[in-house]
Design a protein around this motif. Sequence first.
Motif, PDB file in Angstrom:
ATOM      1  N   ALA A  44      -2.972  11.787  -8.183  1.00 61.57           N
ATOM      2  CA  ALA A  44      -4.224  11.210  -8.648  1.00 61.57           C
ATOM      3  C   ALA A  44      -3.949   9.882  -9.348  1.00 61.57           C
ATOM      4  O   ALA A  44      -4.675   8.894  -9.151  1.00 61.57           O
ATOM      5  N   ALA A  45      -2.896   9.848 -10.155  1.00 61.88           N
ATOM      6  CA  ALA A  45      -2.556   8.616 -10.860  1.00 61.88           C
ATOM      7  C   ALA A  45      -2.170   7.520  -9.873  1.00 61.88           C
ATOM      8  O   ALA A  45      -2.547   6.358 -10.023  1.00 61.88           O
ATOM      9  N   MET A  46      -1.436   7.931  -8.846  1.00 64.88           N
ATOM     10  CA  MET A  46      -0.994   6.962  -7.842  1.00 64.88           C
ATOM     11  C   MET A  46      -2.206   6.360  -7.140  1.00 64.88           C
ATOM     12  O   MET A  46      -2.291   5.150  -6.926  1.00 64.88           O
ATOM     13  N   ILE A  47      -3.161   7.221  -6.783  1.00 62.51           N
ATOM     14  CA  ILE A  47      -4.365   6.729  -6.115  1.00 62.51           C
ATOM     15  C   ILE A  47      -5.192   5.876  -7.073  1.00 62.51           C
ATOM     16  O   ILE A  47      -5.840   4.910  -6.675  1.00 62.51           O
ATOM     17  N   ASP A  48      -5.134   6.215  -8.352  1.00 64.02           N
ATOM     18  CA  ASP A  48      -5.836   5.404  -9.350  1.00 64.02           C
ATOM     19  C   ASP A  48      -5.173   4.040  -9.534  1.00 64.02           C
ATOM     20  O   ASP A  48      -5.688   3.203 -10.263  1.00 64.02           O
ATOM     21  N   GLY A  49      -4.017   3.860  -8.921  1.00 66.37           N
ATOM     22  CA  GLY A  49      -3.401   2.537  -8.960  1.00 66.37           C
ATOM     23  C   GLY A  49      -2.130   2.460  -9.788  1.00 66.37           C
ATOM     24  O   GLY A  49      -1.658   1.373 -10.090  1.00 66.37           O
TER      25      GLY A  49
END
Lengths: 297, 359
Positions: free
Chosen positions: A194-199
Amino acid sequence: MEPSHASRTLRDIVAVLVVAIFMFPILWWGLNSIKPYSAIFDKDGPVYLDFEPTLDNYRVTMMGVSRVELAIQDGGGTYGAGGASSYDSRQTILDSIIVSVGSTIISVFLATLAAYALSRMAMRGKQHFIFWVLSQRFMPPIAIVIPLLFMFRDMGLRDTHFGLILAHVLINLPLAVLLLKSFFDDVPKDVDEAAMIDGATRWQSFRRVVLPMVRGGVAATAVLCFIFSWTEFMLSLYLTTSIRTLPVKITTFVTSTGTEWGFITALGTTAILPAFVFILLVQRHLVRGLTLGSLKE
Amino acid sequence: MASVTISDVSKSFGTVEVIHGLSLDIPDGKFVVLLGPSGCGKSTLLRMIAGLETATKGDIAIADTVVNTVHPKDRNIAMVFQNYALYAHMTVFDNMAFSMDLRGTPKAEMKEKVDWAASILNLTDYLDRYPRQLSGGQRQRVAMGRAIVRDPAVFLFDEPLSNLDAKLRVQMRTEIKELHQKLKTTTVYVTHDQIEAMTMADHIVIMRDGVIEQEGRPLDIYDGPDNLFVAGFIGSPGMNMLNGTVERMDGTPIVRMTDEIALPLPENAGAKDGQAVVYGIRPEHLEPRPDTGTLAATTQVVEPTGPENHVYASLGGVEVCAITRDRIEFKPEAPVRLTPDLERVHLFDADTGMVIRHG
Ligand SMILES: Nc1ncnc2c1ncn2[C@@H]1O[C@H](COP(=O)(O)OP(=O)(O)OP(=O)(O)O)[C@@H](O)[C@H]1O
Ligand SMILES: [Mg+2]
């Protein structure tokens, strides 16, 4: 069903008894540290509270008063049996704090990074590596202390704070890594994703998402490392001479002419304090279930 | 906003291939649902679109740009996970603001965006709370809020409602649909719940074992399943499936189920005489009556749902379900007659499972 009043009282009594049994030696320890010499060794049996409290033992261990001075003040002769060895332990406490805090910081720092990698990154032969890490802990320190002594001597690390810190890190690291890995494993991978997708980059997701979620684990690991280092005896004994950590220093109070129970108990009681403060500092992070709420459980 | 194009994509985990050369076109602004049984590869496909898995073969394009090697954070997608994956140590506000924070969005703009998302999702009063202090439905909305503040090109949902209770699920279903109508962002939504798929989708993609079985608009699929798998998967209670052989009786085609039971077919039925077929009829196209009708059966269980009566009956030893909206008292263990709506009969080849269209 709510336990009845009687059974609750019984439970409380048992609890108090158990606590009392465990607390008694510590209490006795503290008590002895404020007894005058004559009350520690009384020919009529143990003295419990019937003595005049004194800080003499602390004056020797913590304020640098020599035991000879003490004996003179006391009217001469009666004060103790030990020789003229140094009982001033202020430098010892400082040494112990430097070594324990230093080794704890380094252990936790390295272990956190290693545990994150072991928990999150794919790696060939990871299981074998983890087993190897754990196996380091199977090795009795006595088996490595002599080789370590030679290596340290050649590298100029013998009798240095850093050398002892390194030795303690060596012993602490395996358990710290495995312990922290289990905490990292408890944080679901979805959270990283999720953090990765959040950038977030990998570092950002580690630093800002995963690490704060294992705060409790880091604190617990720090406590374990600190306590180990604070109480470690053998490596400190072999690898240092002028630097003396508390456990080593205390053994020098057992002299050829007698055991200085007053000074031992005074220093022992003092030694509990920094450990106590350290644990107090980290214990607010020691909340379990920090990942709570991240998921629908 | 953007379209998503999946061209001949395969995915293997080790030696096991779980997606087999799959192609799919998701037009800009559409709400597409990937539907299929557990383990069919829905999540894997979604995660490849997100960039959390890399395709073993084939191309994935977002807005006509192939993104095979693009990091998830640079794909401009937002994803809602099945278990929400909230940041437990951050407040609701920080959870939603995290992505903007990483991009260095100014504080004021950040607050404006979060407030906007919170008001859409009814979270305004909870911005200071931590995820552990929220109910399941609220957590779910935080996960959605985290996605919508980003204003992404594509929304990806992986079974976002499967952890909610039935009532909340229906409510959130509507909210997500409304949200899509408001934002018109291309959405790929994974579920194994066919009701969810039917009610929310513009376009349903039915998957099985890593391939697409059928895709199309929900009602088109419902009315015209291509094969037995799709026919059985969509619809609840499920389509009745009866095995038999096509014959002619007095010149009209029928499906001979047993010596006594001949299932009627429309004149233009496409099956050849003697062909082994599966006769499919949805419960609402099979009319139960106590006295008059084509097929004689015996009731077993009767379930009045309020608007409808569900009659489960034994037809030649096979349990079938028939539905009527009429308030008729059916007695259990009593004779009943069932009349299929000939226009709504589906015929499938018994060997291949493929539909036999009427001529
Ligand atoms: N990381 C992985 N390693 C190995 N196999 C995997 C991995 N992830 C998924 N699979 C396999 O790929 C297949 C498809 O999995 P996937 O998670 O996409 O299914 P799904 O359709 O999302 O199912 P569900 O409805 O249960 O979530 C399954 O057979 C699964 O075992
Ligand atoms: Mg899945």
